[in-house]
Design an enzyme around this catalytic site. Structure first.
Site, PDB file in Angstrom:
ATOM      1  N   LEU A  37       0.858  -1.181   0.000  1.00  0.00           N
ATOM      2  CA  LEU A  37       0.000   0.000   0.000  1.00  0.00           C
ATOM      3  C   LEU A  37       0.893   1.230   0.000  1.00  0.00           C
ATOM      4  O   LEU A  37       1.418   1.642   1.034  1.00  0.00           O
ATOM      5  CB  LEU A  37      -0.916   0.008   1.224  1.00  0.00           C
ATOM      6  CG  LEU A  37      -1.876  -1.169   1.345  1.00  0.00           C
ATOM      7  CD1 LEU A  37      -2.675  -1.076   2.649  1.00  0.00           C
ATOM      8  CD2 LEU A  37      -2.820  -1.232   0.156  1.00  0.00           C
ATOM      9  N   ASP A  83      -6.947  -4.495  17.557  1.00  0.00           N
ATOM     10  CA  ASP A  83      -5.794  -3.619  17.802  1.00  0.00           C
ATOM     11  C   ASP A  83      -5.959  -2.382  16.931  1.00  0.00           C
ATOM     12  O   ASP A  83      -5.020  -1.906  16.301  1.00  0.00           O
ATOM     13  CB  ASP A  83      -4.482  -4.333  17.493  1.00  0.00           C
ATOM     14  CG  ASP A  83      -3.263  -3.555  18.007  1.00  0.00           C
ATOM     15  OD1 ASP A  83      -3.435  -2.661  18.854  1.00  0.00           O
ATOM     16  OD2 ASP A  83      -2.137  -3.849  17.554  1.00  0.00           O
ATOM     17  N   ASP A 134      -2.725  -4.954   9.830  1.00  0.00           N
ATOM     18  CA  ASP A 134      -2.316  -5.543  11.110  1.00  0.00           C
ATOM     19  C   ASP A 134      -3.458  -6.310  11.779  1.00  0.00           C
ATOM     20  O   ASP A 134      -3.891  -5.971  12.878  1.00  0.00           O
ATOM     21  CB  ASP A 134      -1.803  -4.428  12.030  1.00  0.00           C
ATOM     22  CG  ASP A 134      -0.817  -4.954  13.063  1.00  0.00           C
ATOM     23  OD1 ASP A 134      -0.590  -6.179  13.098  1.00  0.00           O
ATOM     24  OD2 ASP A 134      -0.281  -4.137  13.835  1.00  0.00           O
TER      25      ASP A 134
HETATM   26  P1  ADP Z   1       3.132  -4.438  13.543  1.00  0.00           P
HETATM   27  O1  ADP Z   1       2.591  -5.716  14.059  1.00  0.00           O
HETATM   28  O2  ADP Z   1       4.609  -4.333  13.670  1.00  0.00           O
HETATM   29  O3  ADP Z   1       2.418  -3.247  14.092  1.00  0.00           O
HETATM   30  P2  ADP Z   1       1.865  -3.757  11.016  1.00  0.00           P
HETATM   31  O4  ADP Z   1       1.147  -4.767  10.221  1.00  0.00           O
HETATM   32  O5  ADP Z   1       1.053  -2.763  11.757  1.00  0.00           O
HETATM   33  O6  ADP Z   1       2.874  -4.525  11.974  1.00  0.00           O
HETATM   34  O7  ADP Z   1       2.867  -2.998  10.047  1.00  0.00           O
HETATM   35  C1  ADP Z   1       3.761  -2.050  10.560  1.00  0.00           C
HETATM   36  C2  ADP Z   1       3.850  -0.859   9.626  1.00  0.00           C
HETATM   37  O8  ADP Z   1       4.320  -1.289   8.360  1.00  0.00           O
HETATM   38  C3  ADP Z   1       2.537  -0.177   9.343  1.00  0.00           C
HETATM   39  O9  ADP Z   1       2.270   0.831  10.277  1.00  0.00           O
HETATM   40  C4  ADP Z   1       2.723   0.394   7.968  1.00  0.00           C
HETATM   41  O10 ADP Z   1       3.369   1.639   8.054  1.00  0.00           O
HETATM   42  C5  ADP Z   1       3.659  -0.601   7.317  1.00  0.00           C
HETATM   43  N1  ADP Z   1       2.906  -1.572   6.515  1.00  0.00           N
HETATM   44  C6  ADP Z   1       2.363  -2.735   6.916  1.00  0.00           C
HETATM   45  N2  ADP Z   1       1.771  -3.397   5.914  1.00  0.00           N
HETATM   46  C7  ADP Z   1       1.941  -2.638   4.813  1.00  0.00           C
HETATM   47  C8  ADP Z   1       1.559  -2.772   3.434  1.00  0.00           C
HETATM   48  N3  ADP Z   1       0.872  -3.816   2.993  1.00  0.00           N
HETATM   49  N4  ADP Z   1       1.923  -1.788   2.574  1.00  0.00           N
HETATM   50  C9  ADP Z   1       2.604  -0.722   3.024  1.00  0.00           C
HETATM   51  N5  ADP Z   1       2.993  -0.535   4.288  1.00  0.00           N
HETATM   52  C10 ADP Z   1       2.671  -1.476   5.189  1.00  0.00           C
HETATM   53 MG    MG Z   2       0.731  -2.303  13.709  1.00  0.00          MG
END
Ligand code: ADP
Ligand code: MG
Length: 387
Positions: free
Chosen positions: A148, A200, A217
């Protein structure tokens, strides 16, 4: 092969920088060989449980071998045991109980479960037409998904970091309000169509791009059968409300929003049509606003302050109030008899609070749907390639 070699080099660098363990490294190499990605590039995020990387896939001209384009994907790598999970200093300074693989296997299994959960939940969200990353492939602790962000590998901002642009302050305020309403609709659709509660949800786990909110997430998201579903939902709604209030949005009461999300009336009317559902949700929210006693819009500052304070109190009461967590709990008469539950039993609940009525009505559509979902979603978890 030159491509693979390049990928390998970069993967090695990422390994050095971020301490990928050997097995994770092998998974990445496999994904490079399968041309799902060309390399692991920059770290987008380093979290407690996972790191997220931008993973470009380069396309080449078959004849000349020159690079013709780049398509980004995101790789979420859940941290496994020893190298990153466990406090490394303690490891180095002589606490060796992890060294012989004592917890290693279990951690790996646990982490794999979380990754799998996130993959399946993303599938569910996608099937419901909710904006979120499309899950591409899962291998053990590595989840490859749609990126994204823009074409240059810059991820969309988290809602927390968004600075809205508008013609004036009023325009910006309106946009924040619209995002608030959009999000309430998303949470409702998530609840009714995916039968999930995010668990969350906050401005950190929502990405924003061009007026659209993307949910991310979702490894910890739970189905309706989880004993703490409603606690998580209340917490999610509390976080959302607090965030949008900080942005100056005149938010609805947490209690009202909870009813809106869980109410079965209208919640699944447009199950197959996310756009119509969003419109219906927005309209329903506007009706909730209209049904409220109107604030004086600054004409009576004291009254407004008092109304704000009353809202805070009400939200706090709601946050800590007892809510039955599942049908079983409501119908567990032993619980009521022991005095653990609401006094007066089920009948009293029905009569007393429409909240419970909504929950009961909503729960009649059993979780069998959700389980079915998991089955067809789960079958192809390991080699699903959405391309
Ligand atoms: P965590 O469990 O570490 O919080 P997240 O799934 O929230 O993991 O991802 C952490 C960060 O990575 C997000 O806040 C976002 O900025 C970035 N992110 C996660 N997934 C994507 C994606 N599919 N495309 C772009 N950025 C992403
Ligand atoms: Mg997160």
């Amino acid at each position: 092969d030159n491509k693979t070699h390049l990928g390998r080099e970069k993967a090695d660098r990422a390994t050095r920088d971020q301490v990928l363990d050997k097995r994770t490294e092998a998974i990445i190499e496999h994904m490079v060989r399968k041309e799902l990605i060309s390399e692991l590039q920059g770290v987008i995020s380093t979290g407690k449980e996972a790191n997220v990387y931008a993973a470009p896939l380069y396309t080449y001209d078959d004849e000349t071998g020159t690079q013709t384009g780049t398509h980004y994907r995101a790789a979420k790598i859940y941290k496994t045991s020893i190298l990153s999970f466990v406090d490394r200093e303690r490891y180095i300074t002589g606490e060796h109980r992890f060294r012989n693989g004592g917890h290693k296997g279990n951690n790996r299994k646990m982490v794999k479960k979380w990754a799998e959960k996130e993959f399946r939940n993303l599938q569910r969200l996608n099937r419901a037409g909710l904006a979120c990353p499309y899950p591409i492939q899962l291998k053990a602790n590595v989840l490859l998904m749609e990126f994204l962000g823009d074409g240059q590998g810059h991820a969309y901002p988290r809602l927390r970091d968004v600075e809205l642009e508008g013609v004036d302050d009023n325009d910006i305020a309106q946009q924040w309000r619209q995002l608030y309403i959009q999000l309430l609709g998303l949470v409702r659709r998530l609840y009714h169509v995916c039968r999930l509660v995010h668990a969350d949800l906050s401005e950190y786990n929502i990405l924003y791009h061009e007026h659209v909110l993307y949910l991310i997430d979702v490894s910890q998201s739970v189905g309706h059968d989880h004993p703490q579903t409603f606690d998580f939902l209340r917490m999610d709604l509390h976080n959302i409300g607090a965030f949008f209030r900080r942005k100056g949005v005149d938010t609805l009461r947490d209690r009202t929003v909870f009813e809106f999300v869980t109410s079965s009336s209208g919640g699944t009317q447009h199950a197959d049509d996310p756009v119509a559902d969003a419109a219906a949700a927005a309209e329903a929210v506007e009706q909730l606003y209209a049904a409220r006693p109107t604030p004086s819009q600054g004409a009576d500052e004291k009254a407004d302050t008092e109304a704000m304070a009353a809202l805070e109190v009400d939200n706090e009461v709601f946050r800590t109030q007892y809510i039955p967590q599942s049908l079983h709990q409501i119908y567990d008469e032993g619980m009521v008899a022991r005095g653990d539950g609401p006094v007066g039993g089920v009948e009293a609940l029905h009569a007393k609070d429409s909240l419970y009525r909504n929950l009961l009505a909503g729960d009649k559509k059993s979780d069998a749907d959700a389980e079915e979902d998991d089955e067809d979603g789960g079958a192809d978890v390991h080699d699903h390639d959405g391309g």
